[in-house]
Scaffold this motif. Structure first.
Motif, short mmCIF file in Angstrom:
data_model
loop_
_atom_site.label_atom_id
_atom_site.label_comp_id
_atom_site.label_asym_id
_atom_site.label_seq_id
_atom_site.Cartn_x
_atom_site.Cartn_y
_atom_site.Cartn_z
N SER A 115 0.32 -1.54 0.09
CA SER A 115 -0.31 -0.37 -0.39
C SER A 115 1.29 1.77 -0.37
N TRP A 116 0.35 1.99 -0.36
CA TRP A 116 1.11 4.19 -0.66
C TRP A 116 0.80 4.59 0.79
N ARG A 117 1.99 5.06 1.43
CA ARG A 117 1.62 5.65 2.63
C ARG A 117 2.96 7.33 2.26
N PRO A 118 1.91 7.83 3.43
CA PRO A 118 3.05 8.89 3.13
C PRO A 118 5.23 8.85 3.28
N GLY A 119 5.14 9.70 2.18
CA GLY A 119 6.83 9.43 2.32
C GLY A 119 7.16 8.73 0.51
N ASP A 120 5.56 8.46 0.39
CA ASP A 120 6.59 7.45 -0.45
C ASP A 120 6.73 8.32 -2.37
N ALA A 121 7.45 7.73 -3.06
CA ALA A 121 7.72 8.83 -4.50
C ALA A 121 7.70 7.41 -5.55
N TRP A 122 7.52 7.60 -6.13
CA TRP A 122 8.08 6.66 -7.46
C TRP A 122 9.19 7.03 -8.24
N LEU A 123 10.17 6.19 -8.24
CA LEU A 123 11.55 6.21 -9.00
C LEU A 123 10.87 5.54 -9.93
N GLY A 124 11.92 6.81 -11.20
CA GLY A 124 11.89 6.18 -12.38
C GLY A 124 13.50 6.32 -13.03
N GLY A 125 13.61 7.57 -13.56
CA GLY A 125 14.84 7.60 -14.12
C GLY A 125 15.35 8.33 -12.95
N GLY A 126 15.28 8.67 -12.17
CA GLY A 126 15.82 9.31 -10.75
C GLY A 126 15.97 10.92 -10.96
N THR A 127 16.58 11.61 -11.92
CA THR A 127 17.68 12.23 -12.41
C THR A 127 16.75 13.47 -12.20
N TYR A 128 15.37 13.75 -11.45
CA TYR A 128 14.71 15.03 -10.72
C TYR A 128 14.39 14.41 -9.11
N LEU A 129 14.42 13.19 -9.31
CA LEU A 129 14.71 12.60 -7.42
C LEU A 129 16.41 13.50 -6.40
N PHE A 130 16.84 12.80 -7.45
CA PHE A 130 18.32 12.59 -7.32
C PHE A 130 18.99 14.22 -7.01
N SER A 131 18.30 15.54 -7.82
CA SER A 131 18.83 16.38 -8.20
C SER A 131 18.75 17.66 -7.08
N GLU A 132 18.19 17.29 -5.94
CA GLU A 132 18.42 18.65 -4.90
C GLU A 132 17.93 17.54 -3.50
N PRO A 133 17.44 18.38 -2.37
CA PRO A 133 17.00 16.94 -1.49
C PRO A 133 15.21 17.28 -1.93
N GLN A 134 15.18 16.09 -1.25
CA GLN A 134 13.95 15.37 -1.33
C GLN A 134 13.86 15.63 0.67
N PRO A 135 13.93 16.52 1.31
CA PRO A 135 13.08 15.94 2.97
C PRO A 135 11.93 15.59 3.03
N GLN A 136 10.65 15.05 2.20
CA GLN A 136 10.02 14.47 2.55
C GLN A 136 9.84 13.10 2.45
N LEU A 137 10.65 12.29 1.75
CA LEU A 137 10.24 11.42 0.88
C LEU A 137 11.19 10.27 2.14
N ARG A 138 11.01 9.13 2.65
CA ARG A 138 10.70 7.96 3.46
C ARG A 138 10.91 6.17 2.53
N ARG A 139 10.80 6.60 1.53
CA ARG A 139 10.32 4.98 0.72
C ARG A 139 10.19 5.56 -0.45
N LEU A 140 11.63 5.07 -1.24
CA LEU A 140 11.39 4.89 -2.83
C LEU A 140 11.34 3.66 -3.85
N LEU A 141 9.99 3.71 -4.56
CA LEU A 141 9.57 3.00 -5.22
C LEU A 141 9.46 2.45 -6.54
N ASP A 142 10.20 1.81 -6.94
CA ASP A 142 11.03 1.68 -8.16
C ASP A 142 10.51 1.00 -9.03
#
Length: 272
Positions: free
Chosen positions: A17-44
């Motif tokens: 199940s989806w939960r707060p702090g989740d994010a879908w991870l595709g290529g990651g070129t944006y996710l890993f380009s700047e801080p994402q303090p709200q994230l706890r889990r990446l769904l690859d």
């Protein structure tokens, strides 16, 4: 960039199940380009096995959200609208690494005004297939999916599965114009014209200059006055984007300038 708040990486197929702090991870070129303090889990999504590009029965093309820019560029483009793919891919002005990691879906979901995959798919009448947490599927036109700078219609936990381009749009003739403040800068205006191969209708799609895609449809190619008047009514002053890559007044000037260039180019081709 290290995401030091992320404590778990899961295969998207086994995420539960989806939960707060989740994010879908595709290529990651944006996710890993700047801080994402709200994230706890990446769904690859990299192991989903979705075919990057699939022909549709009507002669169109389905582009998986996980399709990379490099895969899109390498794919055969036998349609009259084929040159538009290369033009939009090169509008990234990105490195080799980004081309091979950045995904079409990520570009749409980031919903930045200068996203060239938004420009490409909106201009070709693309439709987003969205899958909700409950498995419900809905189809949304790309031009309506992006609602503002960095904003879109995705609901919490909803996933962009694919974008479908209809065969009718791919069979149309296109004209492309793009301008940047610097020689290798982010797009300040990117406009695409499309002539319908069946009824001769004319569509102009405005991106990068505006906070969301703007599409103008005419039953036949308009004259200069009609096009200018339509643009005046379609784009509100507050919808021209304002950042370090260009002031709104300049972006507006580029929009009208390129729109007229596109109108003339396609009108001349249509007269041959």
């Amino acid at each position: 960039m290290d995401l030091n708040t992320v404590v778990e990486l899961r295969d998207a197929r086994q995420a539960g199940s989806w939960r707060p702090g989740d994010a879908w991870l595709g290529g990651g070129t944006y996710l890993f380009s700047e801080p994402q303090p709200q994230l706890r889990r990446l769904l690859d999504l990299s192991r989903t096995g979705w075919p990057p590009l699939t022909a549709t029965p009507d002669g169109g093309l389905e582009i998986a959200a996980t399709c990379t820019v490099a895969q899109l560029l390498r794919h055969p483009r036998p349609w009259p609208a084929g040159p538009l793919f290369e033009q939009c891919c090169h509008a990234f002005l990105a490195s080799w690494k980004i081309w091979h990691m950045a995904t079409v879906g990520g570009n749409l979901c980031n919903s930045l005004p200068a996203g060239p995959m938004i420009s490409l798919t909106a201009a070709l009448d693309g439709s987003c297939r969205l899958i909700g947490r409950d498995g419900a599927v809905r189809e949304v036109p790309v031009a309506e999916f992006v609602t503002g700078a960095g904003r879109n219609l995705l609901r919490p936990g909803e996933l962009l599965r694919a974008v479908t381009l209809p065969g009718r749009a791919l069979a149309g003739r296109t004209a492309f114009r793009q301008s940047s403040l610097y020689g290798l800068g982010r797009s300040a205006a990117l406009l695409i014209g499309l002539l319908d191969p069946l009824d001769g209708g004319f569509t102009l799609t405005v991106t990068a200059a505006t906070v969301r895609p703007i599409r103008l449809r005419f039953p036949f190619p308009p004259n200069a006055e009609a096009l200018r008047e339509a643009l005046e009514h379609a784009v509100r002053p507050a919808e021209y984007f304002d950042d370090i890559h260009g002031l709104p007044a300049w972006r507006r000037h580029l929009t009208f300038h390129h729109a007229e260039q596109i109108r003339r180019e396609l009108a001349e081709e249509d007269a041959r």
